[in-house]
Design a protein around this motif. Structure first.
Motif, PDB file in Angstrom:
ATOM      1  N   GLY A   1       0.800  -1.221   0.000  1.00 35.06           N
ATOM      2  CA  GLY A   1       0.000   0.000   0.000  1.00 35.06           C
ATOM      3  C   GLY A   1       0.830   1.268   0.000  1.00 35.06           C
ATOM      4  O   GLY A   1       0.297   2.371   0.026  1.00 35.06           O
ATOM      5  N   GLY A   2       2.152   1.116  -0.031  1.00 32.31           N
ATOM      6  CA  GLY A   2       3.007   2.300   0.071  1.00 32.31           C
ATOM      7  C   GLY A   2       3.421   2.884  -1.264  1.00 32.31           C
ATOM      8  O   GLY A   2       4.115   3.900  -1.308  1.00 32.31           O
ATOM      9  N   THR A   3       3.004   2.231  -2.353  1.00 31.14           N
ATOM     10  CA  THR A   3       3.395   2.718  -3.672  1.00 31.14           C
ATOM     11  C   THR A   3       2.981   4.176  -3.820  1.00 31.14           C
ATOM     12  O   THR A   3       1.839   4.534  -3.567  1.00 31.14           O
ATOM     13  CB  THR A   3       2.705   1.897  -4.784  1.00 31.14           C
ATOM     14  N   ASN A   4       3.951   4.983  -4.217  1.00 29.61           N
ATOM     15  CA  ASN A   4       3.754   6.418  -4.191  1.00 29.61           C
ATOM     16  C   ASN A   4       3.847   6.954  -5.620  1.00 29.61           C
ATOM     17  O   ASN A   4       4.935   7.230  -6.089  1.00 29.61           O
ATOM     18  CB  ASN A   4       4.867   7.004  -3.310  1.00 29.61           C
TER      19      ASN A   4
ATOM     20  N   ASN B   1      -5.479  -0.610   0.374  1.00 29.00           N
ATOM     21  CA  ASN B   1      -5.306   0.797   0.039  1.00 29.00           C
ATOM     22  C   ASN B   1      -5.893   1.052  -1.342  1.00 29.00           C
ATOM     23  O   ASN B   1      -5.292   0.711  -2.347  1.00 29.00           O
ATOM     24  CB  ASN B   1      -3.823   1.172   0.062  1.00 29.00           C
TER      25      ASN B   1
ATOM     26  N   ALA C   1      -3.504   3.801  -3.755  1.00 30.84           N
ATOM     27  CA  ALA C   1      -2.119   3.737  -4.233  1.00 30.84           C
ATOM     28  C   ALA C   1      -2.087   3.219  -5.669  1.00 30.84           C
ATOM     29  O   ALA C   1      -2.909   2.418  -6.087  1.00 30.84           O
ATOM     30  CB  ALA C   1      -1.296   2.832  -3.326  1.00 30.84           C
ATOM     31  N   GLU C   2      -1.101   3.674  -6.406  1.00 33.77           N
ATOM     32  CA  GLU C   2      -0.874   3.163  -7.761  1.00 33.77           C
ATOM     33  C   GLU C   2      -0.402   1.701  -7.680  1.00 33.77           C
ATOM     34  O   GLU C   2       0.225   1.330  -6.706  1.00 33.77           O
ATOM     35  CB  GLU C   2       0.222   3.996  -8.446  1.00 33.77           C
ATOM     36  N   PRO C   3      -0.643   0.901  -8.662  1.00 33.45           N
ATOM     37  CA  PRO C   3      -1.548   1.128  -9.779  1.00 33.45           C
ATOM     38  C   PRO C   3      -3.006   0.967  -9.325  1.00 33.45           C
ATOM     39  O   PRO C   3      -3.403  -0.112  -8.909  1.00 33.45           O
ATOM     40  CB  PRO C   3      -1.163   0.035 -10.778  1.00 33.45           C
TER      41      PRO C   3
ATOM     42  N   ASP D   1      -5.862   0.721 -10.705  1.00 39.75           N
ATOM     43  CA  ASP D   1      -6.728  -0.297 -11.302  1.00 39.75           C
ATOM     44  C   ASP D   1      -6.517  -1.687 -10.712  1.00 39.75           C
ATOM     45  O   ASP D   1      -7.376  -2.547 -10.797  1.00 39.75           O
ATOM     46  CB  ASP D   1      -6.479  -0.406 -12.822  1.00 39.75           C
ATOM     47  N   PHE D   2      -5.332  -1.879 -10.158  1.00 41.05           N
ATOM     48  CA  PHE D   2      -5.022  -3.216  -9.637  1.00 41.05           C
ATOM     49  C   PHE D   2      -5.545  -3.405  -8.215  1.00 41.05           C
ATOM     50  O   PHE D   2      -5.656  -4.527  -7.723  1.00 41.05           O
ATOM     51  CB  PHE D   2      -3.509  -3.431  -9.661  1.00 41.05           C
ATOM     52  N   ARG D   3      -5.869  -2.294  -7.531  1.00 44.72           N
ATOM     53  CA  ARG D   3      -6.136  -2.375  -6.092  1.00 44.72           C
ATOM     54  C   ARG D   3      -7.305  -3.291  -5.742  1.00 44.72           C
ATOM     55  O   ARG D   3      -7.255  -4.020  -4.764  1.00 44.72           O
ATOM     56  CB  ARG D   3      -6.332  -0.977  -5.516  1.00 44.72           C
TER      57      ARG D   3
ATOM     58  N   HIS E   1      -8.236  -5.839  -7.389  1.00 40.89           N
ATOM     59  CA  HIS E   1      -7.812  -7.218  -7.634  1.00 40.89           C
ATOM     60  C   HIS E   1      -6.929  -7.723  -6.493  1.00 40.89           C
ATOM     61  O   HIS E   1      -6.962  -8.892  -6.124  1.00 40.89           O
ATOM     62  CB  HIS E   1      -7.074  -7.317  -8.969  1.00 40.89           C
ATOM     63  N   ARG E   2      -6.152  -6.795  -5.958  1.00 37.34           N
ATOM     64  CA  ARG E   2      -5.332  -7.168  -4.805  1.00 37.34           C
ATOM     65  C   ARG E   2      -6.237  -7.474  -3.603  1.00 37.34           C
ATOM     66  O   ARG E   2      -5.981  -8.400  -2.835  1.00 37.34           O
ATOM     67  CB  ARG E   2      -4.365  -6.029  -4.485  1.00 37.34           C
TER      68      ARG E   2
ATOM     69  N   GLN F   1      -7.097   1.845   4.125  1.00 35.87           N
ATOM     70  CA  GLN F   1      -6.268   3.027   4.360  1.00 35.87           C
ATOM     71  C   GLN F   1      -7.202   4.213   4.673  1.00 35.87           C
ATOM     72  O   GLN F   1      -8.373   4.199   4.277  1.00 35.87           O
ATOM     73  CB  GLN F   1      -5.478   3.293   3.068  1.00 35.87           C
TER      74      GLN F   1
ATOM     75  N   PRO G   1       3.426   7.972   1.927  1.00 31.84           N
ATOM     76  CA  PRO G   1       3.266   7.236   0.673  1.00 31.84           C
ATOM     77  C   PRO G   1       1.893   6.555   0.597  1.00 31.84           C
ATOM     78  O   PRO G   1       1.409   6.016   1.591  1.00 31.84           O
ATOM     79  CB  PRO G   1       4.378   6.183   0.725  1.00 31.84           C
ATOM     80  N   GLY G   2       1.309   6.612  -0.577  1.00 25.60           N
ATOM     81  CA  GLY G   2       0.044   5.910  -0.787  1.00 25.60           C
ATOM     82  C   GLY G   2      -1.168   6.617  -0.219  1.00 25.60           C
ATOM     83  O   GLY G   2      -2.259   6.059  -0.180  1.00 25.60           O
TER      84      GLY G   2
END
Ligand code: SF4
Ligand code: SF4
Lengths: 223, 307
Positions: free
Chosen positions: A162-165, B163, B166-168, B170-172, B174-175, B190, B237-238
């Motif tokens: 979740g930290g991807t910035n 979260n 956060a990028e990407p 579109d994938f979130r 699916h995660r 988040q 971040p995120g």
């Protein structure tokens, strides 16, 4: 290749304190390519050591020899006639080469002149980047040719976290998020299903010293 | 019932869940934990106990969880993958369950670079996805990760984080699906500030049928100041903090910003109560625990159901 960087001069000088005759052994393969421990670097280091020795009024007699590969017995042999003339050996090879040298001459003190840093690629002259931690079970086929073990700061097998910035890793704006890149690449290749599947816990292969004998070969008898 | 935890009962009964959070002290003062716990008692269904949050050493999560139990609250034991290998994780899970801990939140953990021991080794033997699955196998199959049988397996209600921002992006979702397939029973998201984005995320989750397999608790952290909003926007971040929210806080004027932050949080909670697929709210009022009774009261989530 294996990438190394030369140790700070002061550290090398400190290690050699008390030795009068030192043989500096370079390695002609990885560390020569990455400009850390080849013939040229051996000469440069010897000049520095020589000058410092003279300045300190404590001269060291220095020898220089660069062999093709310190991780190969075949090439080490060339050092046999020289070694006994010296009090100590300084090696500019990677950690594996240095150990092989120490193993061959167990009566001689051996010192590392470089810090072995990573397995990496040549991005430009003098610029290298890590790419592989030799985990022993490569998953690049699943991850679009981007190593999650090395390139993701947490070594995640089921990223991104979740930290991807905005495409960067949480540790640094200048470090791309490996999983963002994996996602992008697989998405472009139409292979996202690769990472929609759960990757189970890894069977770590690098927790004990590893030996590899290729199929069809055996350990040689005379070792 | 998978675990019989209070949180599970609340959600199973169809109530709108309300959970809180507590950060253990950077020392040995149990009194500090008890004091914070008093603000949460009766106002939330379960309290997340953070695990060396932001990679800063604190009293261990399971230990602070036990203090909470002794105070009559239900902890949600957070566990990150950064600090322990699979052996330590499993033994802590057994021990935690033996002491009455029934909820867990499985996280990767912030990188150690952020914390007070940036030179430490990050373990990450397994990742959060694998941790979720490990706890599920321990509970449902009675097996350790290594395959051996567990005598009296731990019956844990398994939580995970998500979260949506956060990028990407579109994938979130699916995660999220992956975490649910791995074994997550509930999700705490988040902190949400970008409501537009969250609405899209929830719609995707509903359309994929995920909200039928798992309870999603929407993460809420009231903004205390404009500085905090800016910090979250730029340095966490995120995190996705829209400019409009920062402006709204600024416009509230001196002395009224914290109240505006709470108002925004209350509006969010109102919307979450109605939003399809949202099963509750996770309120992260860290170092603002004393505000929880007021927020719970004004959000109209009191009294909490008891069983
Ligand atoms: S997965 Fe990464 S660390 Fe492992 S062998 Fe492949 S490139 Fe190297
Ligand atoms: S931000 Fe990306 S690269 Fe960094 S730890 Fe998370 S998944 Fe790995």
């Amino acid at each position: 290749m294996i990438v190394a960087k030369r140790k700070p001069f002061e550290e090398i000088k400190e290690m050699l304190k008390g030795y009068k005759k030192v043989l500096n052994v370079g390695c002609g393969t990885c560390v020569a390519v990455c400009l850390a421990g080849g013939e040229k670097e051996v000469d440069v280091l010897n000049i520095e050591l020589d000058m410092a020795g003279k300045l300190d009024e404590n001269p060291i007699e220095l020898g220089a020899m660069t062999i093709e590969r310190q991780c190969d017995r075949e090439y080490l042999e060339a050092l046999d006639p020289l070694v006994d003339d010296y009090d100590a050996i300084l090696s500019m090879a990677c950690g594996a080469g240095i150990q092989f040298l120490a193993e061959r001459y167990p009566h001689k003190p051996i010192f590392p002149a470089v810090d072995t840093t990573f397995i990496g690629v040549n991005q430009g002259v003098g610029w290298y980047e890590e790419r592989c931690r030799s985990c022993g079970s490569c998953v690049l086929g699943l991850t679009g040719g981007i190593c999650p073990v090395t390139m993701c700061a947490k070594g995640l097998y089921n990223g991104p976290c979740g930290g991807t910035n905005k495409g960067s890793c949480e540790i640094d704006k200048d470090q791309p998020c490996a999983w963002y890149l994996i996602y992008e690449r697989l998405s472009r290749q139409g292979r996202l299903d690769n990472i929609l599947k759960f990757s189970p816990a890894t069977d770590w292969q690098n927790q004990i010293p590893r030996t590899l004998i290729q199929p069809g070969y055996k350990k040689s008898e005379e070792v | 019932m998978k675990s019989g935890s209070n949180l599970e009962k609340v959600l199973e009964a169809g109530h709108f869940a309300f959970t809180g959070e507590l950060g253990p002290p950077r020392g040995t003062n149990a009194e500090e934990v008890r004091k914070k716990a008093q603000f949460l008692k009766g106002n939330v269904d379960s309290v997340n106990i953070t695990d060396n949050q932001t990679a800063v050493v604190r009293m261990s999560s399971w230990a602070a969880s036990l203090i909470l139990i002794s105070e009559g609250l239900e902890p949600n034991f957070q566990m990150v993958c950064r600090d322990r290998n699979r052996l330590a994780m499993q033994s802590d899970i057994l021990g935690a369950y033996a002491h009455g801990i029934k909820n867990m939140l499985c996280l990767s953990g912030d990188h150690q670079k952020f914390g007070d021991h940036p030179q430490g080794l990050g373990v990450f033997d397994i990742d959060s996805m694998q941790l979720i699955n490990m706890v599920k196998e321990m509970r449902d199959e009675g097996k350790f990760l290594g395959g051996a049988d567990i005598e009296d397996p731990p019956k844990i209600f398994i939580g995970a984080a998500s979260n949506p921002f956060a990028e990407p992006v579109d994938f979130r979702v699916h995660r999220l699906a992956k975490k649910i397939a791995a074994g997550a029973d509930f999700i705490q998201t988040q902190c949400i500030y970008n409501m537009d984005r969250f609405r899209i995320f929830m719609k995707q989750a509903v359309d994929m049928g995920l909200t039928e397999k798992c309870y999603i608790l929407a993460g809420v952290t009231p903004m205390k100041s404009v500085g905090m909003a800016r910090y979250m926007a730029n340095s966490v971040p995120g995190m996705d903090v829209p400019d409009s929210l920062i402006k709204r806080l600024k416009d509230a004027g001196k002395g009224k910003i914290a109240e505006e932050g709470i108002k925004f949080a209350l509006e969010q909670i109102e919307e979450f109560k109605e939003m399809e697929g949202v099963a509750g709210v996770h309120l992260m009022a860290i170092e603002w625990e004393h505000k929880v009774p007021e927020i719970a009261e004004r959000a109209g989530v009191l009294p909490r159901p008891t069983f």
